[in-house]
Design an enzyme around this catalytic site. Structure first.
Site, PDB file in Angstrom:
ATOM      1  N   ARG A  45       0.838  -1.264  -0.063  1.00  0.00           N
ATOM      2  CA  ARG A  45      -0.086  -0.122  -0.069  1.00  0.00           C
ATOM      3  C   ARG A  45       0.797   1.106  -0.032  1.00  0.00           C
ATOM      4  NH1 ARG A  45      -1.195   1.612   4.603  1.00  0.00           N
ATOM      5  NH2 ARG A  45      -2.061  -0.302   5.320  1.00  0.00           N
ATOM      6  N   TYR A  97     -17.363  17.569 -13.449  1.00  0.00           N
ATOM      7  CA  TYR A  97     -17.709  16.239 -13.758  1.00  0.00           C
ATOM      8  C   TYR A  97     -18.656  15.560 -12.579  1.00  0.00           C
ATOM      9  CZ  TYR A  97     -17.041  11.063 -14.069  1.00  0.00           C
ATOM     10  OH  TYR A  97     -17.298   9.813 -14.325  1.00  0.00           O
ATOM     11  N   ASP A 169      -8.585  19.370 -13.474  1.00  0.00           N
ATOM     12  CA  ASP A 169      -8.849  18.192 -14.123  1.00  0.00           C
ATOM     13  C   ASP A 169      -8.399  18.044 -15.340  1.00  0.00           C
ATOM     14  OD1 ASP A 169     -10.018  15.753 -15.002  1.00  0.00           O
ATOM     15  OD2 ASP A 169     -11.355  15.799 -13.377  1.00  0.00           O
ATOM     16  N   LYS A 194      -9.413   7.244 -19.187  1.00  0.00           N
ATOM     17  CA  LYS A 194      -9.663   8.017 -20.478  1.00  0.00           C
ATOM     18  C   LYS A 194      -8.397   8.046 -21.213  1.00  0.00           C
ATOM     19  CE  LYS A 194     -13.699   8.485 -18.028  1.00  0.00           C
ATOM     20  NZ  LYS A 194     -13.717   9.659 -17.280  1.00  0.00           N
TER      21      LYS A 194
END
Ligand SMILES: *Cc1c(COP(=O)(O)O)cnc(C)c1O
Length: 389
Positions: A45, A97, A169, A194
């Site tokens: 992690r 978004y 973003d 994306k």
């Protein structure tokens, strides 16, 4: 702009074996030589070599200080929002978004964080809401799905003089079209689902930081909250990034050709694409996006009827009916019934998302094939209209 050569060679050769592909370190822990003595990794992690390779590549791609990989784009957005404390305020683009809107409104507002949504295409609007509690100015440019453009440099000046951080973003533009850190932003976010991944085969997110102080904070949050990207998906994003220049250049060329075709079509009302000289902020886009305007565009029909748009998006053969964007296969969607279905109709219409708005994400097929696909869809709805009459 990073060249293809630079990007390809930012992918490291494995120093241990010479493997030209980044190895997938599918492990949870790392054996220590003595308690606390290790080779830079102790628990997966906190750090994983495959993830580190991806983070270093994206750091170079965006020209940042460091990058951190998360399980999804929203997990990356969440990590940045965790920089805030009760009483802090965010000024965000009103076209934000939908997932970020949901997170801010239904999770962070409850924790005592105030969010002001403003039209940032006019940077002056931001000044109306700036106060001593403003910690983040949050923009997307181009926005989804009407491709509105905000001036990053101008907003970065406002952020600096207000002691707030500018978050961009950069999902829609991709680092090939736009590098917000070089324009004054402090943090960049990607939904790597994306363009970075580019093949519609994973979900992933990244935060890129401008300086050491921010890097330490995001790194702490990444480890403390634990929403990391697994090694296999890191490998796939790296593999996607190797071809990002070729893909995005082609997607931008195609989107411009498709936008020009749509602009001349008699059934089309408005075409939203920053590469068209008729776009309201075309000049700003041309300046900050290095002449590459992205692979996404949208348009509305003269006859603004939901059913017509529904017929249109359902009858294309190359444009697949699906949410998301940025992959090698072209996608088509009807935001009012899909991505923006939860937005009240009045609010949706105010932001330019008409019932008949159709969004396209151009893939890497030939532009002429995609245009024929759209021509066929126009003929089909034309015939439907006659039947209806
Ligand atoms: C898709 C998207 C996100 C969210 O990313 P996920 O990987 O789906 O969590 C955030 N911002 C923008 C602009 C997006 O298009």
């Amino acid at each position: 702009m990073s060249s293809t050569t630079e990007i390809i060679h930012s992918v490291p050769v494995d120093p241990l074996t010479g493997s030209i592909a980044v190895p997938v370190y599918q492990t949870s822990t790392f054996v220590q030589e003595a308690p606390g003595v290790n080779k830079g990794y102790d628990y997966a992690r906190s750090g994983n070599p495959t993830r580190k390779a991806l983070e270093d590549i994206v750091t170079k791609l965006e020209g940042g200080h460091s990058a951190y990989a998360f399980a999804t784009g929203l997990a990356a957005i969440d990590a940045v929002a965790k920089l805030l404390s009760t009483g802090d305020e965010i000024i965000a683009v009103d076209d934000i978004y939908g997932g970020a809107f949901r997170l801010f409104t239904h999770v962070y507002q409850k924790l005592g964080i105030k969010i002001h949504y403003v039209d940032t295409t006019d940077a002056g609007n931001i000044l109306d809401y700036v106060n001593s509690n403003t910690k983040l100015i949050w923009i997307e440019t181009p926005t989804n799905p009407t491709l509105k453009i905000s001036d990053i440099q101008q907003i970065a000046h406002i952020a600096k003089s207000s002691n707030a951080l500018l978050v961009v973003d950069n999902t829609f533009a991709s680092p090939i079209c736009q590098k917000p850190l070089s324009l004054g932003a402090d943090l960049v976010i990607h939904s790597a689902t994306k363009y970075l991944g580019g093949h519609s085969d994973l979900v992933a997110g990244l935060v890129v930081t401008k300086n050491e102080a921010l890097s330490e904070k995001i790194k702490f949050i990444q480890n403390a909250s634990g929403g990391i990207l697994g090694p296999w998906d890191c490998f796939l994003v790296i593999r996607g990034i190797e071809t990002i220049t070729l893909r995005v250049q082609k997607q931008c060329e195609t989107a411009l050709a498709v936008a020009k075709f749509l602009q001349t079509h008699p059934a089309v009302d408005k075409v939203h694409y920053p590469g068209l000289s008729t776009h309201k902020n075309h000049q700003i886009a041309a300046k900050q996006q290095n002449g590459l305007f992205g692979g996404v565009l949208s348009f509305s029909l003269k006859q603004d009827e939901s059913e017509l748009a529904e017929n249109f998006v359902s009858c294309c053969s190359y444009f697949q009916l699906a949410e998301s964007l940025g992959g090698v296969k072209s996608l088509i969607c009807q935001p009012s019934k899909m991505t923006h279905a939860s937005v009240p109709r009045k609010k949706r219409l105010e932001s330019g998302v008409q019932d008949s708005l159709i969004r396209l994400s151009c893939g890497i097929e030939e532009a002429r094939d995609l245009i024929v696909d759209l021509e066929n869809a126009f003929s089909t709805i034309e015939n439907k209209k006659e039947v209806l009459v």
